[in-house]
Design a protein around this motif. Structure first.
Motif: not given
Length: 210
Positions: A103-105, A131-134, A201-204
C-alpha cells in the motif's frame, strides 16, 4: 541540476513524527511498526500496519508525501517510473517489483511556516492522506492499457525523446506523463489526479493538529 532526495527524506522524517503522534495513535491501528532500517527502506517499507476494521492485516506501507508542494493544494500525485543513478537508468518505485510495498500512503501537507524547505514536525498543521493499494492503482492503469511492462516501455520512450515537461496529456484522462530532465535523477513520472486516487483509496482522512 539539483537533487532533492536528502531534503525530501529529512522532511518525510518530520511528517512521520506528526503521523506517529496524531494518526497512528488512533486505536483503529492495532499494529503500527515503523521499519526505519535501511534495508526495509530500500525495499519500500516505512511502516507495517494492521487495521482490522478495514480487513487489513500486517500490510507493508510506503509513505509518500508531496514534500515539494507543501501548502500548494496539489491536485495530483507523481508515481515514479524511472530515474538515473550515475549513468544508469533504474526502475522507479511504482514499477519496481523488488519492492515489498503493498500500500501507498499518499500525503498532502499543510504547515504554519514560510520555510517549508526546512519543515519541522512542530510546523505541520494538517496532513491529508489516502491509503491506496498498489495493486488497485496498477489494475486501474492496466484497464487504461498500461500494464507495468507498458509503463516501463513508455518511460523509456519518453526518456529517449528527451523533451522536458509533460507528455501525452489528453482532455478527459486522469493521468499523464512527465519528464524532469532538469533534476539530477532525471525522473520520468506518471502523474495521477488526486480524485482518481481518492476513488481507489481504502482510507481517506484529514488529520489536524489538536
Amino acid at each position: 541540476m539539483g537533487s532533492y532526495r536528502k531534503r525530501d527524506m529529512d522532511v518525510e522524517r518530520e511528517i512521520a513524527k506528526f503521523l506517529d503522534k496524531y494518526l497512528y495513535s488512533n486505536p483503529i491501528f492495532t499494529k503500527k511498526t515503523r521499519t526505519d532500517d535501511t534495508k526495509s527502506q530500500l525495499k519500500g517499507s516505512d511502516i507495517i500496519l494492521s487495521i482490522p476494521s478495514k480487513n487489513l492485516h500486517d500490510i507493508v506501507v510506503d509513505e509518500k508525501a508531496a514534500t515539494q508542494y507543501i501548502n500548494k493544494g496539489l491536485p495530483t500525485f507523481a508515481l515514479e517510473l524511472s530515474f538515473v543513478v550515475g549513468d544508469k537508468v533504474v526502475d522507479g518505485w511504482f514499477v519496481d517489483d523488488n519492492k515489498d510495498t503493498e500500500y501507498y500512503e499518499f500525503q498532502w501537507i499543510k504547515a504554519d511556516t514560510n520555510d517549508t524547505w526546512n519543515l519541522q514536525e512542530k510546523d505541520i498543521t494538517e496532513v491529508e492522506y489516502m491509503l491506496v493499494s498498489k495493486q488497485a492503482i496498477r489494475d486501474y492503469l492496466s484497464q487504461q492499457g498500461y500494464s507495468v511492462e507498458k509503463l516501463k516501455e513508455k518511460a523509456k520512450d519518453i526518456r529517449e525523446i528527451g523533451k522536458d515537461g509533460q507528455a501525452e496529456k489528453e482532455t478527459g484522462k486522469s493521468y499523464w506523463f512527465f519528464n524532469s530532465t532538469r533534476l539530477a535523477e532525471k525522473p520520468v513520472n506518471l502523474i495521477l489526479q488526486k480524485k482518481e486516487l481518492e476513488r481507489l483509496a481504502s482510507i481517506h482522512e484529514i488529520i489536524k493538529r489538536p
